[in-house]
Structures are given as C-alpha cells and as structure tokens.
Design a protein around this motif. Structure first.
Motif, short mmCIF file in Angstrom:
data_model
loop_
_atom_site.label_atom_id
_atom_site.label_comp_id
_atom_site.label_asym_id
_atom_site.label_seq_id
_atom_site.Cartn_x
_atom_site.Cartn_y
_atom_site.Cartn_z
N LEU A 61 0.83 -1.19 0.12
CA LEU A 61 0.09 -0.08 0.10
C LEU A 61 0.72 1.24 -0.13
CD1 LEU A 61 -2.77 -0.95 2.37
CD2 LEU A 61 -2.68 -1.42 0.06
N ARG A 62 1.84 1.16 0.79
CA ARG A 62 2.70 2.53 0.69
C ARG A 62 3.48 2.70 -0.46
NH1 ARG A 62 2.57 6.14 4.38
NH2 ARG A 62 1.98 5.32 6.68
N LEU A 63 3.94 1.51 -1.16
CA LEU A 63 4.61 1.70 -2.57
C LEU A 63 3.55 2.28 -3.63
CD1 LEU A 63 6.93 -1.56 -2.50
CD2 LEU A 63 7.58 1.01 -2.38
N THR A 64 2.16 1.75 -3.43
CA THR A 64 1.10 2.09 -4.22
C THR A 64 0.97 3.60 -4.07
OG1 THR A 64 0.06 0.07 -4.23
CG2 THR A 64 -1.38 1.91 -4.86
N GLU A 65 1.08 4.00 -2.85
CA GLU A 65 0.78 5.57 -2.68
C GLU A 65 2.13 6.39 -3.42
OE1 GLU A 65 -1.23 6.52 1.25
OE2 GLU A 65 0.45 5.64 1.73
N ILE A 66 3.38 5.50 -3.16
CA ILE A 66 4.54 6.12 -3.89
C ILE A 66 4.45 6.34 -5.48
CG2 ILE A 66 6.88 6.13 -4.16
CD1 ILE A 66 7.19 5.40 -1.33
N ALA A 67 3.84 5.47 -5.86
CA ALA A 67 3.40 5.25 -7.59
C ALA A 67 2.32 6.31 -7.94
CB ALA A 67 2.88 3.71 -7.72
N ARG A 68 1.24 6.54 -6.96
CA ARG A 68 0.62 7.72 -7.12
C ARG A 68 1.11 8.95 -7.07
NH1 ARG A 68 -4.48 7.77 -3.30
NH2 ARG A 68 -2.61 8.47 -1.89
N ALA A 69 1.99 9.06 -6.32
CA ALA A 69 2.69 10.31 -6.11
C ALA A 69 3.82 10.63 -7.19
CB ALA A 69 3.57 10.42 -4.86
N ILE A 70 4.43 9.52 -7.92
CA ILE A 70 5.15 9.84 -9.14
C ILE A 70 4.50 9.66 -10.43
CG2 ILE A 70 7.12 8.97 -7.76
CD1 ILE A 70 7.04 6.44 -9.35
N VAL A 71 3.30 9.23 -10.68
CA VAL A 71 2.68 9.02 -11.76
C VAL A 71 2.45 10.07 -12.83
CG1 VAL A 71 0.30 9.25 -11.25
CG2 VAL A 71 0.74 7.85 -13.11
N GLY A 72 2.45 11.58 -12.11
CA GLY A 72 2.43 12.77 -12.84
C GLY A 72 3.83 13.41 -13.09
N ALA A 73 4.89 12.68 -12.88
CA ALA A 73 6.23 13.05 -13.25
C ALA A 73 6.57 14.21 -12.42
CB ALA A 73 6.67 13.13 -14.69
N PRO A 74 6.52 14.15 -11.09
CA PRO A 74 6.81 15.50 -10.31
C PRO A 74 8.29 16.13 -10.61
CG PRO A 74 6.78 13.76 -8.91
CD PRO A 74 6.37 13.02 -10.31
N ARG A 75 8.23 17.23 -10.34
CA ARG A 75 9.72 17.92 -10.11
C ARG A 75 10.27 17.86 -8.63
NH1 ARG A 75 9.51 23.75 -12.58
NH2 ARG A 75 12.07 23.50 -11.75
N VAL A 76 9.06 17.86 -7.54
CA VAL A 76 9.40 17.94 -6.25
C VAL A 76 8.58 16.55 -5.60
CG1 VAL A 76 9.42 19.06 -3.89
CG2 VAL A 76 9.80 20.42 -6.16
N GLY A 86 5.07 1.68 10.02
CA GLY A 86 4.06 0.47 9.90
C GLY A 86 4.64 -0.51 9.05
N LEU A 87 5.61 -0.48 8.45
CA LEU A 87 6.29 -1.59 7.78
C LEU A 87 7.13 -2.66 8.30
CD1 LEU A 87 7.10 -0.01 4.07
CD2 LEU A 87 4.95 -0.54 5.23
N ASN A 88 7.35 -3.84 8.03
CA ASN A 88 8.14 -4.70 8.58
C ASN A 88 9.42 -4.66 7.81
OD1 ASN A 88 8.24 -6.21 6.41
ND2 ASN A 88 6.54 -7.38 6.86
N SER A 89 10.43 -5.53 8.36
CA SER A 89 11.95 -5.08 7.79
C SER A 89 12.23 -5.62 6.33
CB SER A 89 12.76 -5.82 8.82
OG SER A 89 12.63 -7.25 8.91
N VAL A 90 11.30 -6.52 6.05
CA VAL A 90 11.31 -6.87 4.53
C VAL A 90 10.76 -5.78 3.75
CG1 VAL A 90 10.75 -8.73 2.86
CG2 VAL A 90 11.35 -9.52 5.10
N GLU A 91 9.50 -5.29 4.09
CA GLU A 91 8.94 -4.31 3.54
C GLU A 91 9.71 -3.08 3.26
OE1 GLU A 91 4.20 -5.29 4.49
OE2 GLU A 91 5.42 -4.41 5.74
N THR A 92 10.55 -2.56 4.53
CA THR A 92 11.37 -1.41 4.59
C THR A 92 12.41 -1.72 3.57
OG1 THR A 92 10.66 -0.98 6.76
CG2 THR A 92 12.61 -0.16 6.09
N ARG A 93 12.96 -3.01 3.37
CA ARG A 93 13.92 -3.14 2.58
C ARG A 93 13.41 -2.89 0.81
NH1 ARG A 93 18.14 -2.57 3.09
NH2 ARG A 93 18.19 -2.05 0.99
#
Ligand SMILES: Nc1ncnc2c1ncn2[C@@H]1O[C@H](COP(=O)(O)OP(=O)(O)OP(=O)(O)O)[C@@H](O)[C@H]1O
Ligand SMILES: [Mg+2]
Length: 260
Positions: free
Chosen positions: A163-178, A187-194
């Motif tokens: 879900l966190r990575l999905t949010e990041i995908a949503r944040a980058i899909v418009g090709a942001p400058r910032v 809330g992520l475990n160590s594997v997810e944080t990796r």
C-alpha cells in the motif's frame, strides 16, 4: 522542460510558521537539491509535516520565501504548486478501497487530466481513450516501484508495504519535480522497509527534488545524500549522513534518545 531548468533546487529562506502564539517553524533556511535524496528528520512535533505543508501551500507561513529555481511560490496556491510539479504522500495510508491498485495510481493524474477524473471512469469514447492512456502511465509508475503484478488487485487484500509503494506510485505518476514523502516506512516490517529502500534509490533522478521525512534512522542513513535535522521548529543540523550521525547536538537531542 530544459535540462538546466529541470535541475533547479527548491530553496527555502527564513521560513516561519505559527498557530496562534505557538511557533511551529522558525528561521528555516535550506536548499533541497534535485538529483539527491534528502532526509528530513527530527523528534515528534519537530515540525516536519508542517514544513511539507508549507512547501505544498497547505499552510501559509507568516514569514519566508520558497523558490523553485526562478519561481517564487509564496503566493501560488496548492493547486498551482501541484501543477508546477509538487507531489506528496501522507503520513497515514490514504487509498480508496473501492478502486484497484492501478486505479488508485491513476488518481495521481487527476490534475493533468483534460477530461477530468470522473470522465476518465465513464464509458464514453473520449473518457475511454484517456483512461487507457492513464492506465498505461499508472502501470509504468507501478513498475518503477516494483508493483506491476498487483495492478488489478484491491488495496483491501494487500499488505502495508504494498500500500505504501502504491501511494508512492500515485505520487510519481504525474512525473513530479518535487516529491515529498511523509514517513513512508511507518508500519512496515523489515522486509517491506528493504523493498521501500530499493524503490527510493530507483526514484533518485537528476531532475527530481526528493525529500523523505522518516523516523527509521537505518533507512534514512542508507538512502539519503543529505540530511536536515529539525528540533522544536528550528534547523539543528544539515549534512551528509555520516556528518549528521557524528554531530554531538543531533545525538544529544535526537539520536541519543532513540535507542529502542
Ligand atoms: N494545523 C495546526 N494547528 C495547530 N498546531 C499545529 C497544526 N499543525 C501542526 N501543529 C503543531 O505544530 C507542531 C509540529 O507538528 P508536525 O506535525 O509538523 O510535527 P512532525 O515533526 O511532523 O511530528 P511527527 O514526527 O509526530 O509526525 C506540533 O506542536 C503540532 O501540534
Ligand atoms: Mg509528521
């Protein structure tokens, strides 16, 4: 967008923010460079999220200047800053459970969509063509964070790391400058944080100002080129991960009491 313009930094000068009599940010001056991953750390209540809110225009600081390259931003409202390429993720996961993963990512194209968000989901010819194009861009964004295979799944059946990575995908899909990420590892475990660390490193790009607020010090020290430390609304230190880790002031007010 020219290469020279694309590499321009986000510059903050003498920023001050208060609510009533409470000073939340004071005398903040820093340069957030394109091409780097910048970490913003500090204890709870230091003002990290408030700083992001000032950058995106959600909060109106009483004092200070914010400049993206040659563009002065103080008077630009949030929607205008989004159109200039500001994008963010929030401290708490905020995905729409009724939409699939890829549809959630497509929402990140809302501000650029000619037909508008609603049209894009209606079965009209114009909406259909735009929806197909937006879906392709959303799939590309999901691939960049390593999530191509869950595109058509529901967020309700996926773990926090996805879900966190999905949010990041949503944040980058418009090709942001910032790109401003507020506690992406919360809330992520160590594997997810990796997986998150790997995704962040892949996002580093010459034209992108990428700022990460995070309490996970191992993650910050690993992925960041430059770190700024906030403490009760003031900038306490700035530098490389090694310099910040070795700074006695930082250790005293922050890293020292974070040994759990
Ligand atoms: N809209 C607001 N109205 C009043 N006070 C606010 C507002 N937003 C933030 N603050 C105050 O500003 C201070 C900094 O809060 P902020 O959320 O920016 O901290 P933070 O560094 O993001 O903390 P955390 O690590 O817990 O997320 C806090 O004292 C908070 O109560
Ligand atoms: Mg916060």
């Amino acid at each position: 967008m020219s290469a020279a313009m694309a590499a321009e930094p986000l510059v903050v000068e003498q920023l001050a923010l208060a609510f009533g009599g409470v000073r939340v940010l004071q005398d903040i001056a820093l340069e957030l460079r394109a091409g780097e991953i910048t970490g913003l750390i500090g204890p709870n209540g230091a003002g990290k999220t408030s700083f992001f809110n000032c950058l995106t225009g959600l909060y109106a600081p009483q004092q200070g200047r914010i400049r993206l390259g040659g563009l002065q931003l103080e008077r630009v409202p949030p929607a205008g800053r989004a159109a200039l390429g500001f994008s963010r993720s929030f401290q708490h996961v905020a995905l729409c459970p009724e939409l699939s993963v890829v549809e959630n990512v497509m929402i990140g194209l809302d501000r650029q969509s000619r037909a508008g968000w609603l049209d894009a989901f209606l079965p009209l010819p114009r909406g259909r063509a735009e929806r197909a194009a937006n879906r392709e861009r959303a799939l590309a964004a999901l691939s960049r964070v390593g999530l191509a295979e869950v595109a058509d799944r529901s967020p309700t059946e996926l773990p926090p790391g996805v879900l966190r990575l999905t949010e990041i995908a949503r944040a980058i899909v418009g090709a942001p400058r910032v790109l401003l990420l507020d506690e992406p590892a919360a809330g992520l475990n160590s594997v997810e944080t990796r997986d998150l660390a790997d995704a962040l490193k892949r996002l580093r790009a010459p034209e992108l100002v990428l700022v990460v607020v995070e309490h996970d010090m191992d993650l910050i020290m690993e992925v960041c080129d430059t770190i700024h430390v906030l403490n009760v609304g003031r900038l306490l230190a700035s530098g490389t991960p090694a310099a910040v880790r070795a700074n006695p002031e930082v250790v005293r007010v922050y890293l020292g009491d974070d040994d759990d």
